[in-house]
Every structure is written in structure tokens, then in C-alpha cells.
Enzyme design. Sequence first.
Site, short mmCIF file in Angstrom:
data_model
loop_
_atom_site.label_atom_id
_atom_site.label_comp_id
_atom_site.label_asym_id
_atom_site.label_seq_id
_atom_site.Cartn_x
_atom_site.Cartn_y
_atom_site.Cartn_z
N SER A 164 0.91 -1.32 0.06
CA SER A 164 0.02 0.05 -0.04
C SER A 164 0.91 1.27 0.22
CB SER A 164 -0.85 -0.02 1.32
OG SER A 164 -1.42 1.29 1.72
N TYR B 131 -3.23 -0.29 10.06
CA TYR B 131 -2.99 -0.73 8.72
C TYR B 131 -1.37 -0.36 8.15
CZ TYR B 131 -4.41 -0.97 3.73
OH TYR B 131 -4.29 -1.04 2.34
#
Length: 264
Positions: A144, A157
Site C-alpha cells: 500500500s 494498517y
Amino acid sequence: MVNFSLEGKIALVTGASYGIGFAIATGFAQAGATIVFNDIKQELVDKGLAAYKELGINAHGYVCDVTDEKAVNAFIAQIEKEIGVIDILVNNAGIIKRIPMCDMTAAEFRQVIDVDLNAPFIVSKAVIPGMIKKGHGKIINICSMMSELGRETVSAYAAAKGGLKMLTRNIASEYGEYNIQCNGIGPGYIATPQTAPLREPQPDGSRHPFDAFIVAKTPAARWGTPEDLMGPAVFLASDASNFVNGHVLYVDGGILAYIGKQPK
């Protein structure tokens, strides 16, 4: 000649009933691979199978919780018995909890780490022995931009995706000598049903504030599409990337390269 073909290859894409995983698996199928995927519920697996069938893809779907090591080991053994040894693994299954750090419980933090970091470790560990025996293998971790950047409300995250970037490099370091390449793909902001509410026009017809923010921060001046990830994924899964190892390919329209526009 550069070989982007995946003919004869077996590809496992975790959590690929829909969204980014579905698009990547579809790209693999178009390049000739046999597709295997899992999801956590039979209902999701059935929806995925129907979606693949609609595109003319004969995918193989299984129910498996990728955070459960015993279940994963049994799952991989079943694939090897019923379909064959996995050539390509995409660790795509993931979750996000948008909660301010001081409001987040340790249990919520652990759940995100479990799905987004521990599961790729568990699944990779299960497929690597077969890849070593076969003499080749490709592992692609879905990282990501949060593997590089922080942002409000995504502490777990970002921690998981930063860890996944380093797990990617370590798998490359540890198993590169066995002709196994482990790389990552770092998607930018992708237009999926999950992000649709962030792109809906406001009552006055103006852009949603987050939509305007993302478009302004992206040199491409648009959100990505799941299809934008197909080519990069096929490249990293194919023989064209045999000397690419431990790399994260950011497919983000240029966000990470861009400081942003000067305020007026």
C-alpha cells in the site's frame, strides 16, 4: 522475446472474490493461468465463482481463513492434490479499520496485523516448499502507499503494510537462490465499490472533499481502476520479471512522487 505468458501456471490469489484481487486474477487468467482463490465465507466464494464464470473463467474457489495456520496448510495441500503445485501466490486478502489510534483497542490493532501481515507470512510459508521443489515461484504481496506514508486513523494498517514491505524484502533475501521472486504491488487510491461513497458528488454538485483531495494529490488527476493493476501484476507473475526481487511497484498515478499543488 520477453515472456509475459502465464500459460500452464497455477495462481492462488487470496481474498479474490471481488475488487483488486478479482481484477488481478482476471488478468492472470487472460494471460493463461489457472486461477485459485479463497474467501472467508462460502457466500463470498460463490459470488466470486459466478463473477469469474460470467467472464468465461473457470476459477477454483475455496473457503479458508488465511490467519489460521492449520487451515492454510490443509488448504494448500488440497490445492496441490486437486489442481497442482502453486506457481504464483498473491497475498491480497486484507482489512482496514479507520479508527484514531488512541480510540483503537489492542484487539482491533491485532486483528488488522493478523490479516494484513501474519496471513501473508502464513500463506507464503505454506507455498514456498512446493515452489522450491518445482524450481521456481512468484510471490506478490499487496502492499500500500501506507507501506511508505502515514495518515490519520490508519495506525494498524500502516504498521501492517510497512511490515509487509519488509517481509517482501526478506522473502526475496531468503529464497531468491531457489529462483523464487517475491515482490509487492502498492496500489494508489483505486475506484472500487468500497470507495464509491468517497467519490459521490455533494448535494451542490461539487466533488466529495476526499475525492477532490485525492485527485489534487495525484499527477494522473484521477483515481486508479482495478484494471490498472492487471499489467503490473502479470509482469511480476511472469518470466519477464525473473531478475526483479524484493521490489515494491507502486501503481499510484504518481502520488508518492508528488509533493502536491501549492495552495492558492
